[in-house]
Design an enzyme around this catalytic site. Structure first.
Site, PDB file in Angstrom:
ATOM      1  N   GLU A  45      -0.695  12.652  18.865  1.00 55.27           N
ATOM      2  CA  GLU A  45      -0.962  13.261  17.562  1.00 55.27           C
ATOM      3  C   GLU A  45      -2.393  13.791  17.490  1.00 55.27           C
ATOM      4  O   GLU A  45      -2.635  14.890  16.969  1.00 55.27           O
ATOM      5  CB  GLU A  45      -0.727  12.209  16.473  1.00 55.27           C
ATOM      6  CG  GLU A  45      -0.968  12.636  15.056  1.00 55.27           C
ATOM      7  CD  GLU A  45      -0.816  11.458  14.106  1.00 55.27           C
ATOM      8  OE1 GLU A  45      -1.840  11.021  13.551  1.00 55.27           O
ATOM      9  OE2 GLU A  45       0.312  10.962  13.942  1.00 55.27           O
ATOM     10  N   TYR A  46      -3.338  13.036  18.021  1.00 53.96           N
ATOM     11  CA  TYR A  46      -4.739  13.483  18.055  1.00 53.96           C
ATOM     12  C   TYR A  46      -4.841  14.839  18.766  1.00 53.96           C
ATOM     13  O   TYR A  46      -5.513  15.758  18.294  1.00 53.96           O
ATOM     14  CB  TYR A  46      -5.609  12.475  18.809  1.00 53.96           C
ATOM     15  CG  TYR A  46      -6.081  11.276  18.021  1.00 53.96           C
ATOM     16  CD1 TYR A  46      -5.260  10.648  17.093  1.00 53.96           C
ATOM     17  CD2 TYR A  46      -7.341  10.745  18.236  1.00 53.96           C
ATOM     18  CE1 TYR A  46      -5.694   9.534  16.399  1.00 53.96           C
ATOM     19  CE2 TYR A  46      -7.792   9.628  17.542  1.00 53.96           C
ATOM     20  CZ  TYR A  46      -6.960   9.028  16.626  1.00 53.96           C
ATOM     21  OH  TYR A  46      -7.382   7.927  15.939  1.00 53.96           O
TER      22      TYR A  46
ATOM     23  N   LYS B  48       3.778   3.304  19.829  1.00 51.13           N
ATOM     24  CA  LYS B  48       3.145   3.911  18.653  1.00 51.13           C
ATOM     25  C   LYS B  48       1.696   4.288  18.955  1.00 51.13           C
ATOM     26  O   LYS B  48       1.191   5.305  18.457  1.00 51.13           O
ATOM     27  CB  LYS B  48       3.202   2.937  17.477  1.00 51.13           C
ATOM     28  CG  LYS B  48       2.517   3.444  16.193  1.00 51.13           C
ATOM     29  CD  LYS B  48       3.083   4.767  15.696  1.00 51.13           C
ATOM     30  CE  LYS B  48       2.754   5.066  14.247  1.00 51.13           C
ATOM     31  NZ  LYS B  48       1.351   4.985  13.885  1.00 51.13           N
TER      32      LYS B  48
ATOM     33  N   GLY C 148       3.900   0.504   2.485  1.00 48.56           N
ATOM     34  CA  GLY C 148       4.678  -0.675   2.112  1.00 48.56           C
ATOM     35  C   GLY C 148       5.432  -0.497   0.816  1.00 48.56           C
ATOM     36  O   GLY C 148       6.598  -0.904   0.694  1.00 48.56           O
TER      37      GLY C 148
ATOM     38  N   ASN D 152      -0.424  -0.973  12.579  1.00 47.89           N
ATOM     39  CA  ASN D 152      -0.870  -0.400  13.855  1.00 47.89           C
ATOM     40  C   ASN D 152      -1.677  -1.402  14.664  1.00 47.89           C
ATOM     41  O   ASN D 152      -2.798  -1.120  15.096  1.00 47.89           O
ATOM     42  CB  ASN D 152      -1.700   0.857  13.601  1.00 47.89           C
ATOM     43  CG  ASN D 152      -0.850   2.033  13.182  1.00 47.89           C
ATOM     44  OD1 ASN D 152       0.263   2.214  13.663  1.00 47.89           O
ATOM     45  ND2 ASN D 152      -1.368   2.842  12.269  1.00 47.89           N
TER      46      ASN D 152
ATOM     47  N   GLY E  10       0.832  -1.191   0.000  1.00 45.17           N
ATOM     48  CA  GLY E  10       0.000   0.000   0.000  1.00 45.17           C
ATOM     49  C   GLY E  10       0.869   1.243   0.000  1.00 45.17           C
ATOM     50  O   GLY E  10       2.038   1.208  -0.400  1.00 45.17           O
TER      51      GLY E  10
ATOM     52  N   HIS F 281       1.913   7.481  20.782  1.00 46.61           N
ATOM     53  CA  HIS F 281       2.326   8.473  19.782  1.00 46.61           C
ATOM     54  C   HIS F 281       1.113   8.992  19.019  1.00 46.61           C
ATOM     55  O   HIS F 281       0.932  10.197  18.833  1.00 46.61           O
ATOM     56  CB  HIS F 281       3.335   7.818  18.835  1.00 46.61           C
ATOM     57  CG  HIS F 281       3.562   8.523  17.532  1.00 46.61           C
ATOM     58  ND1 HIS F 281       2.662   8.478  16.482  1.00 46.61           N
ATOM     59  CD2 HIS F 281       4.593   9.279  17.088  1.00 46.61           C
ATOM     60  CE1 HIS F 281       3.124   9.183  15.458  1.00 46.61           C
ATOM     61  NE2 HIS F 281       4.294   9.671  15.802  1.00 46.61           N
ATOM     62  N   ASN F 282       0.246   8.078  18.584  1.00 42.11           N
ATOM     63  CA  ASN F 282      -0.926   8.488  17.818  1.00 42.11           C
ATOM     64  C   ASN F 282      -1.944   9.222  18.686  1.00 42.11           C
ATOM     65  O   ASN F 282      -2.634  10.118  18.213  1.00 42.11           O
ATOM     66  CB  ASN F 282      -1.567   7.278  17.151  1.00 42.11           C
ATOM     67  CG  ASN F 282      -0.789   6.813  15.936  1.00 42.11           C
ATOM     68  OD1 ASN F 282       0.392   7.108  15.792  1.00 42.11           O
ATOM     69  ND2 ASN F 282      -1.438   6.080  15.053  1.00 42.11           N
TER      70      ASN F 282
END
Length: 306
Positions: free
Chosen positions: A180-181, A173, A12, A95, A9, A176-177
């Site tokens: 980010e929000y 992670k 990747g 994720n 994708g 981390h996200n």
């Protein structure tokens, strides 16, 4: 080094190209043969099945999955474990929920297989800027894979690290996200306040550019916000509908389990739910930021699609 990559994708495919540029031998597989052909044209070794991919790798093999979290990753791991041999390694760069990762690592260990989880950030910009990677797994196998991480990262000694045992990479992670929000929500709200102050007729792109240099709120997200505002400050072609891919929910749930107050992250998640009920400028800017850093799809407004 030699590596198999499953899933070509947005991320990747770009990771494959970056690794090929670093001199690695990459064997790829994707359900869409056109994506495999494109990777082969860039220098990868193509395969038409997981069985063929495994056969083209030397032992001890390392196979990196960039498939969506949940059922696609679960199905892949259940399939690939039957094809690998003791000492081989499965790398999950998606994720996945860290609890699933811990379970999978335990199951694979019983078969003599390693699981390395890599929380991967960088989106569509990772090809040129490098990927930030939070790596979980056994020390020896992570050390063996080091050349791969050094090539994918912004630099051999920065932007990546071994953060702990299996599950730790996906846990970090996840947080981390969640952060980010909160950052995205703060930017979106601030710009909406300025947009609403019509007395001043503020140029939001100009302000974003000012803040990008020297300001304490400068960041890559602000860079992307400025880019999103470049063409149309009103964002008329974007519907203020913002998705969440799961990590924010998991972060909030773990914060509750750990008795850690996380009001900003929690409210930023709830604001994404609000975006699905009413159109707002802040929600439009959130959607635009996600498109800028991750190539995520945006919903066109009813005006632009009519």
């Amino acid at each position: 080094m030699e590596l198999g990559i499953i899933g070509l994708g947005k991320m990747g495919a770009n990771m494959t190209v970056r690794l090929l540029g670093g001199g690695h031998r990459i064997v790829v597989f994707n359900r869409n043969p056109l994506k495999v052909e494109k990777a082969v044209a860039a220098g990868a070794v193509g395969s038409e099945s997981l069985e063929e991919l495994v056969s083209k790798l030397s032992m001890p093999r390392a196979v990196w999955s960039m498939l969506p979290a949940g059922d696609p990753t679960e199905t892949f791991i259940n399939t690939i474990e039957e094809l690998l041999s003791p000492g081989d390694t499965v790398i999950d760069g998606g994720n996945s929920n860290y609890k699933d990762t811990m379970r999978r690592a335990s199951e694979l260990k019983e078969r003599g297989l390693n699981l390395v989880d890599v929380g991967t950030s960088g989106g569509v910009w990772g090809l040129t800027e490098g990927y930030s990677m939070m790596v979980g797994g056994g020390s020896e196998v992570v050390a063996r894979l080091r050349p791969i991480f050094e090539t994918l990262a912004p630099g051999p000694d920065r932007g990546w690290g071994h953060v702990g045992p299996s599950g730790a990479g996906h846990f970090v992670k996840m947080v981390h996200n969640g952060i980010e929000y909160g950052l995205m929500q703060a930017y979106a709200e601030g710009f909406e306040i300025m947009k609403s102050k019509q007395d001043f007729n503020l140029d939001l792109r100009q302000i974003a550019e000012i803040w990008r240099y020297g300001s304490v709120v400068r960041s890559w997200l602000l860079d992307l916000t400025s880019e999103a505002l470049k063409e149309d400050q009103d964002l008329t072609d974007i519907q203020g509908w913002v998705a969440d891919s799961g990590e924010g929910r998991w972060t909030v749930a773990d914060a509750i389990d750990l008795d850690v107050p996380a009001p900003v992250i929690t409210l930023s998640l709830l604001m994404r739910f609000v975006s699905r009920q009413e159109d707002s400028y802040a929600a439009k800017l959130l959607a635009a930021m996600r498109q800028q850093f991750g190539g995520h799809a945006v919903k066109p407004s009813s005006e632009s699609s009519s």
